[in-house]
Write a protein that holds these residues in place. Structure first.
Motif, mmCIF file in Angstrom:
data_model
loop_
_atom_site.group_PDB
_atom_site.id
_atom_site.type_symbol
_atom_site.label_atom_id
_atom_site.label_comp_id
_atom_site.label_asym_id
_atom_site.label_seq_id
_atom_site.Cartn_x
_atom_site.Cartn_y
_atom_site.Cartn_z
ATOM 1 N N LEU A 1 0.662 -1.262 0.087
ATOM 2 C CA LEU A 1 0.012 0.124 -0.006
ATOM 3 C C LEU A 1 0.862 1.195 0.021
ATOM 4 O O LEU A 1 0.587 2.216 -0.475
ATOM 5 C CB LEU A 1 -0.958 -0.013 1.246
ATOM 6 C CG LEU A 1 -2.069 -0.823 1.117
ATOM 7 C CD1 LEU A 1 -2.836 -0.983 2.501
ATOM 8 C CD2 LEU A 1 -2.952 -0.788 -0.085
ATOM 9 N N ALA A 2 2.135 1.258 0.447
ATOM 10 C CA ALA A 2 3.115 2.411 0.554
ATOM 11 C C ALA A 2 3.394 2.675 -0.933
ATOM 12 O O ALA A 2 3.653 3.946 -1.149
ATOM 13 C CB ALA A 2 4.112 2.115 1.675
ATOM 14 N N LYS A 3 3.705 1.720 -1.480
ATOM 15 C CA LYS A 3 4.035 1.761 -2.997
ATOM 16 C C LYS A 3 2.960 2.485 -3.671
ATOM 17 O O LYS A 3 3.265 3.346 -4.655
ATOM 18 C CB LYS A 3 4.426 0.555 -3.715
ATOM 19 C CG LYS A 3 5.813 0.060 -2.923
ATOM 20 C CD LYS A 3 6.180 -1.263 -3.754
ATOM 21 C CE LYS A 3 7.442 -2.030 -3.103
ATOM 22 N NZ LYS A 3 7.359 -3.413 -3.655
ATOM 23 N N LEU A 4 1.726 2.496 -3.216
ATOM 24 C CA LEU A 4 0.551 3.176 -3.887
ATOM 25 C C LEU A 4 0.280 4.499 -3.435
ATOM 26 O O LEU A 4 -0.482 5.151 -3.918
ATOM 27 C CB LEU A 4 -0.474 2.109 -3.706
ATOM 28 C CG LEU A 4 -0.552 0.884 -4.536
ATOM 29 C CD1 LEU A 4 -1.793 -0.092 -4.189
ATOM 30 C CD2 LEU A 4 -0.354 0.982 -5.925
ATOM 31 N N GLY A 5 1.258 5.055 -2.573
ATOM 32 C CA GLY A 5 0.964 6.416 -1.993
ATOM 33 C C GLY A 5 0.140 6.545 -0.747
ATOM 34 O O GLY A 5 -0.122 7.417 -0.001
ATOM 35 N N VAL A 6 -0.325 5.340 0.062
ATOM 36 C CA VAL A 6 -0.872 5.365 1.217
ATOM 37 C C VAL A 6 0.415 5.788 2.339
ATOM 38 O O VAL A 6 1.357 5.073 2.449
ATOM 39 C CB VAL A 6 -1.536 4.151 1.453
ATOM 40 C CG1 VAL A 6 -2.060 3.973 3.058
ATOM 41 C CG2 VAL A 6 -2.492 3.630 0.174
ATOM 42 N N ASN A 7 -0.108 6.719 3.242
ATOM 43 C CA ASN A 7 0.732 7.165 4.296
ATOM 44 C C ASN A 7 0.416 6.583 5.631
ATOM 45 O O ASN A 7 1.429 6.511 6.534
ATOM 46 C CB ASN A 7 0.898 8.640 4.438
ATOM 47 C CG ASN A 7 1.112 9.565 3.091
ATOM 48 O OD1 ASN A 7 2.057 9.059 2.491
ATOM 49 N ND2 ASN A 7 0.445 10.374 2.814
ATOM 50 N N ALA A 8 -0.875 6.147 5.866
ATOM 51 C CA ALA A 8 -0.917 5.724 7.150
ATOM 52 C C ALA A 8 -2.145 4.667 6.886
ATOM 53 O O ALA A 8 -3.048 4.887 6.041
ATOM 54 C CB ALA A 8 -1.462 6.880 7.970
ATOM 55 N N LEU A 9 -2.403 3.914 7.982
ATOM 56 C CA LEU A 9 -3.406 2.957 7.910
ATOM 57 C C LEU A 9 -4.160 2.845 9.160
ATOM 58 O O LEU A 9 -3.373 2.854 10.216
ATOM 59 C CB LEU A 9 -2.680 1.443 7.482
ATOM 60 C CG LEU A 9 -3.705 0.270 7.497
ATOM 61 C CD1 LEU A 9 -4.923 0.368 6.608
ATOM 62 C CD2 LEU A 9 -2.873 -1.157 7.733
ATOM 63 N N GLN A 10 -5.607 2.800 9.198
ATOM 64 C CA GLN A 10 -6.275 2.810 10.439
ATOM 65 C C GLN A 10 -7.294 1.558 10.166
ATOM 66 O O GLN A 10 -7.918 1.556 9.300
ATOM 67 C CB GLN A 10 -6.790 3.998 10.675
ATOM 68 C CG GLN A 10 -7.798 4.180 12.018
ATOM 69 C CD GLN A 10 -8.313 5.248 12.051
ATOM 70 O OE1 GLN A 10 -8.456 6.215 11.616
ATOM 71 N NE2 GLN A 10 -9.095 5.462 13.374
ATOM 72 N N ILE A 11 -7.219 0.683 11.148
ATOM 73 C CA ILE A 11 -7.891 -0.555 11.008
ATOM 74 C C ILE A 11 -8.827 -0.513 12.444
ATOM 75 O O ILE A 11 -8.375 -0.396 13.386
ATOM 76 C CB ILE A 11 -7.436 -1.803 10.996
ATOM 77 C CG1 ILE A 11 -6.542 -1.780 9.855
ATOM 78 C CG2 ILE A 11 -8.512 -2.956 11.137
ATOM 79 C CD1 ILE A 11 -5.555 -3.182 9.535
ATOM 80 N N ASN A 12 -10.332 -0.520 12.190
ATOM 81 C CA ASN A 12 -11.042 -0.426 13.514
ATOM 82 C C ASN A 12 -11.589 -1.566 13.777
ATOM 83 O O ASN A 12 -12.111 -2.120 12.821
ATOM 84 C CB ASN A 12 -12.241 0.557 13.214
ATOM 85 C CG ASN A 12 -11.798 2.084 13.037
ATOM 86 O OD1 ASN A 12 -11.202 2.670 13.358
ATOM 87 N ND2 ASN A 12 -12.287 2.380 11.849
ATOM 88 N N GLU A 13 -11.368 -2.292 15.035
ATOM 89 C CA GLU A 13 -11.749 -3.532 15.426
ATOM 90 C C GLU A 13 -12.718 -3.377 16.600
ATOM 91 O O GLU A 13 -12.625 -2.564 17.259
ATOM 92 C CB GLU A 13 -10.549 -4.230 15.948
ATOM 93 C CG GLU A 13 -9.375 -4.631 14.680
ATOM 94 C CD GLU A 13 -8.313 -5.514 15.089
ATOM 95 O OE1 GLU A 13 -8.340 -5.979 16.311
ATOM 96 O OE2 GLU A 13 -7.431 -5.351 14.131
#
Length: 68
Positions: free
Chosen positions: A56-68
């Protein structure tokens, strides 16, 4: 900048954060809300984000948030 706002929403840069800078941000937000010294905030919501997986970083995503 307006003072005595009813609410403030911030999105912080996830890189190179330090507790000192987070404290400084809270102080500034207190000032925007009308009281830099008293700290009377009714709701403080903190959402944690993580570094994205490499694909995902290679696609330009800077941060990831997963709600559980």
């Amino acid at each position: 900048m307006a003072t005595r706002a009813r609410s403030v929403t911030l999105q912080l840069n996830i890189r190179d954060q330090k507790m000192k800078s987070l404290h400084d941000v809270l102080t500034k937000v207190g000032g925007i809300l009308g009281c830099e010294g008293c700290g009377r905030m009714a709701l403080l919501r903190i959402d944690m984000v993580a570094d994205p997986p490499p694909d995902l970083a290679k696609l330009g995503v800077n941060a990831l948030q997963i709600n559980e």
